[in-house]
Design an enzyme around this catalytic site. Sequence first.
Site, PDB file in Angstrom:
ATOM      1  N   THR A  31       0.827  -1.210   0.000  1.00 31.24           N
ATOM      2  CA  THR A  31       0.000   0.000   0.000  1.00 31.24           C
ATOM      3  C   THR A  31       0.862   1.261   0.000  1.00 31.24           C
ATOM      4  O   THR A  31       0.349   2.361   0.128  1.00 31.24           O
ATOM      5  CB  THR A  31      -0.924   0.018   1.227  1.00 31.24           C
ATOM      6  OG1 THR A  31      -0.134  -0.083   2.417  1.00 31.24           O
ATOM      7  CG2 THR A  31      -1.908  -1.143   1.179  1.00 31.24           C
ATOM      8  N   ALA A 280       6.310   6.015   9.074  1.00 31.13           N
ATOM      9  CA  ALA A 280       5.083   5.724   8.349  1.00 31.13           C
ATOM     10  C   ALA A 280       5.339   5.822   6.850  1.00 31.13           C
ATOM     11  O   ALA A 280       6.286   6.481   6.410  1.00 31.13           O
ATOM     12  CB  ALA A 280       3.976   6.705   8.756  1.00 31.13           C
ATOM     13  N   LYS A 281       4.479   5.173   6.069  1.00 30.04           N
ATOM     14  CA  LYS A 281       4.660   5.151   4.615  1.00 30.04           C
ATOM     15  C   LYS A 281       4.521   6.536   3.991  1.00 30.04           C
ATOM     16  O   LYS A 281       5.014   6.775   2.898  1.00 30.04           O
ATOM     17  CB  LYS A 281       3.652   4.186   3.989  1.00 30.04           C
ATOM     18  CG  LYS A 281       3.943   2.731   4.298  1.00 30.04           C
ATOM     19  CD  LYS A 281       2.905   1.792   3.691  1.00 30.04           C
ATOM     20  CE  LYS A 281       3.258   0.344   3.989  1.00 30.04           C
ATOM     21  NZ  LYS A 281       2.255  -0.602   3.470  1.00 30.04           N
ATOM     22  N   ARG A 282       3.863   7.438   4.686  1.00 33.01           N
ATOM     23  CA  ARG A 282       3.676   8.778   4.122  1.00 33.01           C
ATOM     24  C   ARG A 282       4.961   9.610   4.153  1.00 33.01           C
ATOM     25  O   ARG A 282       5.043  10.648   3.489  1.00 33.01           O
ATOM     26  CB  ARG A 282       2.571   9.510   4.882  1.00 33.01           C
ATOM     27  CG  ARG A 282       2.873   9.753   6.350  1.00 33.01           C
ATOM     28  CD  ARG A 282       1.747  10.507   7.044  1.00 33.01           C
ATOM     29  NE  ARG A 282       1.994  10.648   8.473  1.00 33.01           N
ATOM     30  CZ  ARG A 282       1.624   9.764   9.390  1.00 33.01           C
ATOM     31  NH1 ARG A 282       0.999   8.667   9.016  1.00 33.01           N
ATOM     32  NH2 ARG A 282       1.876   9.961  10.672  1.00 33.01           N
TER      33      ARG A 282
END
Length: 309
Positions: A31, A280-282
């Site tokens: 994701t 986090a991926k963000r």
Amino acid sequence: SRNSASRSNTRNSLARLGAMSFITRFAPSPTGLLHLGHAYSAILAHDAARKAGGEFILRIEDIDATRCRPEFEAAIYEDLAWLGLRWPEPVRRQSEHFDDYAGALEKLRKLGVVYRCFLTRKEIAAASLSAPHEPGEGPDGIIYTGPSHPMSRDEEDSRIARGESFAWRLSIKYSQDLLGEDFARLVFVERDAGSNTERAMTARPELLGDVILGRKDTPTSYHLSVVHDDALQDVTHVIRGDDLRASTHIHVLLQKLLGLPTPIYRHHALLTGPDGKRYAKRERSLTLAALREAGVSAADIRFRIGLPV
């Protein structure tokens, strides 16, 4: 034929188990791009398997069709290979095995431990505000402890006929009724990340309440698919972040209900940035791809996250 292939896979699985007693895995969801926290978890599992003379498995948990993307999956393979990790092929992609999870969910339905829940998250959140006895927030959001009274068959049939959305939830109460005294005897082995000692832990599935195991159009959730696949792939040791510690209690219950083995669990601390927040991926600047493009080496990554080069 499919049956002969199944027998062959079983023989291969048994042969692999006979040759090793340590099988672990890294199971990311595509994701977004992997970051330093993912690197830490993957390398810990990979190194633990190598030290034990065991096997490290990669699994792609891509059941969320709305968020998972092929380019993120491709990046996972590239990032992990760059870190020097190796795994057997083919890699199991959960999106290709919904029939397996539907079968597991059907088994739980026949046991009478799941039910259709038509409430939305907003409705459950609103109900929790008016019920001070509710336990509050859990790892999956608002903890839902189930309806006060079971929905009548007529109402359930009517809502299904209208095409209303619903989730299949695991009932803690029904599971307790089914297992009786065995419910209180649910245990798992936790391996301490620091001392490497093991201790028996009592499972408390009620910590997460009636979790979702599937939805109207998707016959699985993280909890169901991960328990199914860990058993299918003969995983003996689960090494994952501390954010999933509470999930272990539900997973032990599902393993009991489905007649599956319980691995040994090790939950490691989560890496945090200078601001004290976990990665986090963000945070695109800290993705492995961005660090690699900036000239950082795989050895630098290991040093940065505090693991031996």
